[in-house]
Scaffold this active site. Structure first.
Site, mmCIF file in Angstrom:
data_model
loop_
_atom_site.group_PDB
_atom_site.id
_atom_site.type_symbol
_atom_site.label_atom_id
_atom_site.label_comp_id
_atom_site.label_asym_id
_atom_site.label_seq_id
_atom_site.Cartn_x
_atom_site.Cartn_y
_atom_site.Cartn_z
ATOM 1 N N ALA A 1 8.581 12.081 -16.872
ATOM 2 C CA ALA A 1 9.613 11.412 -16.083
ATOM 3 C C ALA A 1 10.444 12.335 -15.209
ATOM 4 O O ALA A 1 10.958 11.898 -14.168
ATOM 5 C CB ALA A 1 10.541 10.649 -17.023
ATOM 6 N N GLY B 1 13.548 10.477 -10.565
ATOM 7 C CA GLY B 1 13.702 9.490 -9.489
ATOM 8 C C GLY B 1 13.226 8.113 -9.887
ATOM 9 O O GLY B 1 13.889 7.100 -9.625
ATOM 10 N N LYS B 2 12.068 8.057 -10.540
ATOM 11 C CA LYS B 2 11.524 6.757 -10.944
ATOM 12 C C LYS B 2 12.304 6.197 -12.139
ATOM 13 O O LYS B 2 12.477 4.975 -12.247
ATOM 14 C CB LYS B 2 10.032 6.904 -11.266
ATOM 15 C CG LYS B 2 9.210 7.353 -10.051
ATOM 16 C CD LYS B 2 7.766 7.624 -10.421
ATOM 17 C CE LYS B 2 6.995 8.162 -9.231
ATOM 18 N NZ LYS B 2 7.489 9.490 -8.789
ATOM 19 N N ASP C 1 5.823 16.065 -26.225
ATOM 20 C CA ASP C 1 4.488 16.106 -25.630
ATOM 21 C C ASP C 1 4.037 14.665 -25.424
ATOM 22 O O ASP C 1 3.856 13.907 -26.382
ATOM 23 C CB ASP C 1 3.540 16.842 -26.570
ATOM 24 C CG ASP C 1 2.107 16.895 -26.048
ATOM 25 O OD1 ASP C 1 1.828 16.288 -24.992
ATOM 26 O OD2 ASP C 1 1.270 17.516 -26.713
ATOM 27 N N ASP D 1 3.507 9.038 -14.353
ATOM 28 C CA ASP D 1 3.429 9.888 -13.160
ATOM 29 C C ASP D 1 2.804 11.199 -13.623
ATOM 30 O O ASP D 1 3.489 12.144 -13.995
ATOM 31 C CB ASP D 1 4.828 10.107 -12.587
ATOM 32 C CG ASP D 1 4.804 10.832 -11.259
ATOM 33 O OD1 ASP D 1 3.707 11.244 -10.818
ATOM 34 O OD2 ASP D 1 5.874 11.016 -10.654
ATOM 35 N N CYS E 1 0.913 12.595 -7.225
ATOM 36 C CA CYS E 1 1.209 12.989 -5.844
ATOM 37 C C CYS E 1 0.145 13.961 -5.334
ATOM 38 O O CYS E 1 0.421 14.821 -4.498
ATOM 39 C CB CYS E 1 2.606 13.597 -5.733
ATOM 40 S SG CYS E 1 2.911 15.026 -6.798
#
Length: 439
Positions: free
Chosen positions: A256, A260-261, A302, A318, A371
């Protein structure tokens, strides 16, 4: 990191260039990410804010166009500059970046940069002066026929993009990575977007993000102190929106930090558990949430091994990746990553995906994103999982969920933004997102 000043260092301009040189050497010689080099620099904090911003912009410009700048310098030498000391090559690249990319006035670019050629390099000061003055006089001729974007892109990356997206799109991606990115902000729900766009001098993007063209200290912008918004690229703001209405629902945000998310989900009313294995990054996430006045449970663990007490209806993963979609913001990635990294990261992503599925309640929704723009990482991981019988089905993304980016939805229904999209607006980061439902 220590930054001992060279003898005779003058204030302001030379000091800023000295700080930029320290950042470049940390990235090139010590393999540090640029952000970490900035955090560790002893020279930057001694500068005034304006000079600090210049030093960072100069280092980023030089690293972003590293291959091109060395090709240019080589054309100014009797023989290729590989025989020169690494520090001198870095200084020459720094000077060339000022003259050719940032368009710094030549008297400042040459004079202040040559002062960095000190100590054991002092005997080469004349060479540095000659090279930079020649670049000032003959820059157009010297750079003729050189493709800045291609020279600054590792061949393994460029050829991979050609195979995945075609030669024209690959060239457009490489060109987009040579541009300084704009600053995107995500506004807290309930605030007047038009009003805040006017206060900030920002453009409202079709997806709702606010985009500022200028640079400067983020903390000085209206709304920072009161937590009205947070920094988040327009593409990075899309995956969390793919859940739809999450008000009152439990959502686990995996990997996380910096948050931002997490902030998006919390601001939408979700009950968020944010998990990341890096304690320092989770501390930063907590600081960001506190500034924004948002609440979420944070866990240092983890991700592959951690499990919630009960399965949840929404999971956002993410996943760690090569981050090649963010090269315009993190130019050091092109120098530090290789094809083997993408293979290793794809294996890690597959492992984390299996853990995420294990946290998801039947009928629950999982959004997997990266990304990276390397097909092996995002799409390859999803296809491998589905082909192996993972208990998931795609929930295709609809054009109305990503306004202005219908072209970024691939035939499978996944989202694939590229840095070459929205060129008239300044581009956006490369992102992949797939929405999946547990069956």
């Amino acid at each position: 990191m220590t930054d001992p000043a060279p003898a005779g260092l003058s204030p302001a301009g030379v000091a800023a260039r000295f700080a930029a040189l320290g950042l470049i050497e940390a990235v090139i010689a010590r393999d540090l990410p640029l952000d970490e080099a900035v955090d560790q620099s002893a020279a930057l904090p001694r500068l005034e804010p304006r000079d600090r911003a210049f030093a960072h912009a100069l280092a980023a410009a030089a690293i972003r166009s590293w291959g091109f700048l060395h090709a240019v310098v080589d054309r100014c030498l009797d023989r290729p500059g590989g025989h020169l000391p690494d520090r001198l090559r870095a200084i020459l690249a720094l000077g060339a970046a000022q003259l050719l990319i940032l368009k710094v006035p030549p008297h400042a670019a040459v004079g202040a940069t040559v002062q960095l050629v000190d100590g054991g390099l002092a005997r080469l000061k004349g060479l540095a002066n000659a090279v930079l003055r020649r670049l000032d006089r003959e820059g157009g001729t010297i750079t003729a026929g050189l493709d800045r974007a291609l020279l600054s892109t590792p061949d393994w990356l460029f050829q991979g993009w050609v195979a995945a997206y075609g030669a024209e799109t690959a060239a457009a991606i490489a060109a987009a990575h040579q541009l300084e990115p704009p600053l995107d902000l995500t506004l807290k729900p309930g605030l007047d977007r038009a009003d805040w766009a006017a206060r900030l001098g920002a453009e409202v993007l079709p997806t709702g993000s606010l985009r500022l063209a200028g640079s400067g200290r983020v903390t000085d912008l209206p709304g920072y102190a009161e937590g009205a918004w947070w920094v988040q690229d327009a593409a990075a703001a899309l995956p969390a929106r793919l859940f739809g209405d999450v008000a009152g629902a439990r959502v686990i945000d995996l990997c996380a930090a910096p948050g931002g998310k997490t902030a998006q989900l919390a601001a939408a009313g979700a009950v968020v558990t944010a998990v990341d294995q890096a304690r320092g990054r989770v501390e930063r996430l907590n600081e960001n949430l506190a500034r924004l006045g948002l609440a979420a449970e944070t866990v240092v663990a983890d991700v592959a091994a951690w499990r919630p007490a009960d399965k949840v209806p929404f999971v956002l993963l993410d996943a760690p990746c090569s981050a090649t979609g963010t090269l315009r913001r993190n130019p050091d990635i092109a120098l530090h990553r290789g094809v083997e990294d993408t293979r290793a990261l794809a294996r890690i992503q597959g492992k984390l995906l299996r853990a995420a599925i294990d946290m998801l309640a039947p009928g629950g929704t999982l959004v997997f994103c990266t990304c990276s723009i390397e097909p092996r990482e995002g799409p390859g991981v999803i296809e491998t999982a589905l082909g192996a019988g993972a208990p998931l089905r795609r929930a295709p993304i609809r054009p109305d969920e990503v306004p202005g980016l219908a072209a970024a939805i691939n035939p499978a229904g996944d989202l694939r933004t590229l840095p070459s999209l929205w060129p008239e607006r300044g581009g956006l980061d490369g992102f992949f997102a797939s929405r999946l439902v547990r069956v």
